[in-house]
Design a protein around this motif. Structure first.
Motif, PDB file in Angstrom:
ATOM      1  N   SER A 176       0.807  -1.222   0.000  1.00  0.00           N
ATOM      2  CA  SER A 176       0.000   0.000   0.000  1.00  0.00           C
ATOM      3  C   SER A 176       0.841   1.274   0.000  1.00  0.00           C
ATOM      4  O   SER A 176       0.297   2.375  -0.116  1.00  0.00           O
ATOM      5  N   ILE A 177       2.169   1.131   0.137  1.00  0.00           N
ATOM      6  CA  ILE A 177       3.039   2.314   0.134  1.00  0.00           C
ATOM      7  C   ILE A 177       3.218   2.799  -1.300  1.00  0.00           C
ATOM      8  O   ILE A 177       3.622   2.035  -2.180  1.00  0.00           O
ATOM      9  N   PRO A 178       2.919   4.058  -1.594  1.00  0.00           N
ATOM     10  CA  PRO A 178       3.064   4.560  -2.969  1.00  0.00           C
ATOM     11  C   PRO A 178       4.512   4.497  -3.459  1.00  0.00           C
ATOM     12  O   PRO A 178       5.463   4.652  -2.682  1.00  0.00           O
ATOM     13  N   ASP A 179       4.682   4.261  -4.750  1.00  0.00           N
ATOM     14  CA  ASP A 179       6.026   4.176  -5.337  1.00  0.00           C
ATOM     15  C   ASP A 179       6.789   5.492  -5.271  1.00  0.00           C
ATOM     16  O   ASP A 179       8.021   5.501  -5.373  1.00  0.00           O
ATOM     17  N   VAL A 180       6.076   6.600  -5.101  1.00  0.00           N
ATOM     18  CA  VAL A 180       6.754   7.896  -5.086  1.00  0.00           C
ATOM     19  C   VAL A 180       7.732   7.989  -3.919  1.00  0.00           C
ATOM     20  O   VAL A 180       8.778   8.659  -4.026  1.00  0.00           O
ATOM     21  N   TYR A 181       7.433   7.286  -2.812  1.00  0.00           N
ATOM     22  CA  TYR A 181       8.359   7.295  -1.668  1.00  0.00           C
ATOM     23  C   TYR A 181       9.670   6.605  -2.031  1.00  0.00           C
ATOM     24  O   TYR A 181      10.758   7.070  -1.680  1.00  0.00           O
ATOM     25  N   TYR A 182       9.562   5.483  -2.728  1.00  0.00           N
ATOM     26  CA  TYR A 182      10.767   4.757  -3.137  1.00  0.00           C
ATOM     27  C   TYR A 182      11.549   5.530  -4.187  1.00  0.00           C
ATOM     28  O   TYR A 182      12.790   5.489  -4.206  1.00  0.00           O
ATOM     29  N   GLN A 183      10.844   6.231  -5.069  1.00  0.00           N
ATOM     30  CA  GLN A 183      11.521   7.043  -6.072  1.00  0.00           C
ATOM     31  C   GLN A 183      12.314   8.171  -5.411  1.00  0.00           C
ATOM     32  O   GLN A 183      13.467   8.444  -5.794  1.00  0.00           O
ATOM     33  N   ALA A 184      11.708   8.792  -4.401  1.00  0.00           N
ATOM     34  CA  ALA A 184      12.419   9.855  -3.678  1.00  0.00           C
ATOM     35  C   ALA A 184      13.639   9.291  -2.940  1.00  0.00           C
ATOM     36  O   ALA A 184      14.698   9.930  -2.880  1.00  0.00           O
ATOM     37  N   ALA A 185      13.497   8.091  -2.404  1.00  0.00           N
ATOM     38  CA  ALA A 185      14.619   7.465  -1.700  1.00  0.00           C
ATOM     39  C   ALA A 185      15.761   7.147  -2.652  1.00  0.00           C
ATOM     40  O   ALA A 185      16.947   7.301  -2.300  1.00  0.00           O
TER      41      ALA A 185
END
Length: 287
Positions: A176-185
């Motif tokens: 459920s965690i959006p991919d945008v968080y991983y992209q920012a990481a």
């Protein structure tokens, strides 16, 4: 002002009736039994809170309660971190996802009494894989006569049976965690530990609270698996609260004390549930 049609409440009436017959009426019956000394269906005497005082001073309750809390703590200390590790290791895309989910769900489909029977066989030192391996390592394993081995076997059995539930809950939270968080990481070149510490773990807080609450409540009420595996022995090594209550109610047919015991048991569970619910709502309000 728009009028309200209160006739819709009649649609909820079957639910209230079902709850009354399945929960409220049996609860009131237990409360009634807990304040009486019952000799037979027609002979009973009112004793007030005598059974509650005796149960609260009963060393059997104290021993079983301590044993229950230690067991539930060990279950959570193993299953929650292990479930998180399994969830983090699972595939996110491809045909391996449904296959891994199905394989992970298989232990949850096994009935509780069958789980105890399976581990009766696995734990045997002559034909069981688990017992044979431990004895081959020189550990002199025998869950039927050694309290330490019996305790460890019941704990391993629970971990095998229920870690999948924690893993599935954590996996659903991770998805459920959006991919945008991983992209920012990735842009910030964050390490895997930083991603887990600052992205995944905070997003899993509510899921973990639910998983901890479910596993604590279920482990706190465990009965079938240790009863089938060890019968509560050797001695009282694996005799938990539910088994003590069953022995009192069915073995000794002491309905008054058993009713008081069950209400105290229920209040302990209710208190722990309230603590977890308060923690969950506090976490939501904080977020």
């Amino acid at each position: 002002m728009k009028p309200y049609n209160n006739k819709a409440w009649w649609l909820v009436l079957p639910v209230f009736v079902l709850v009354a017959f399945s929960a409220i009426i049996p609860m009131m019956t237990v409360v009634n039994y807990s304040v009486q000394d019952i000799f037979d269906p027609s002979t009973r005497y009112f004793v007030g809170t005598e059974w509650y005082r005796e149960i609260l001073a009963d060393p059997r309750l104290h021993d079983s309660l301590m044993r229950q809390f230690v067991y539930s703590f060990c279950v959570l200390a193993i299953e929650v971190p292990l479930g998180i590790i399994v969830a983090l290791s699972m595939l996110r895309r491809g045909l391996g996802v449904p296959v891994s989910l199905i394989l992970l769900s298989l232990p949850l489909l096994v009935p509780w009494n069958v789980v105890g029977t399976i581990w009766q066989i696995i734990g045997r030192e002559d034909i069981g894989l688990y017992g044979w391996i431990l004895n081959s390592l020189g550990l002199d394993y025998n869950y039927a006569s050694n309290p330490r081995d019996a305790w460890a076997t019941v704990l391993v059995m629970d971990v095998w049976h229920w870690t999948s539930l924690v893993a599935l809950l954590c996996y659903s939270g991770l998805r459920s965690i959006p991919d945008v968080y991983y992209q920012a990481a990735r842009i910030d070149r964050a390490s895997s530990w930083a991603v887990f510490r600052y992205i995944q773990l905070p997003k899993l807080k509510n899921v973990l609270l639910i998983a901890v609450m479910l596993r604590f409540m279920d482990s706190f009420m465990i009965y079938t698996e240790p009863f089938v595996l060890t019968g509560g022995g050797p001695g009282t090594a694996t005799t938990f609260l539910s088994q003590t209550l069953t022995q009192m109610a069915l073995g000794q047919f002491d309905l008054g004390r058993a009713a008081a015991f069950s209400l105290i048991y229920f209040l302990i569970i209710l208190l722990v549930t309230w603590v977890f619910y308060t923690a969950m709502t506090h976490n939501d309000n904080k977020g």
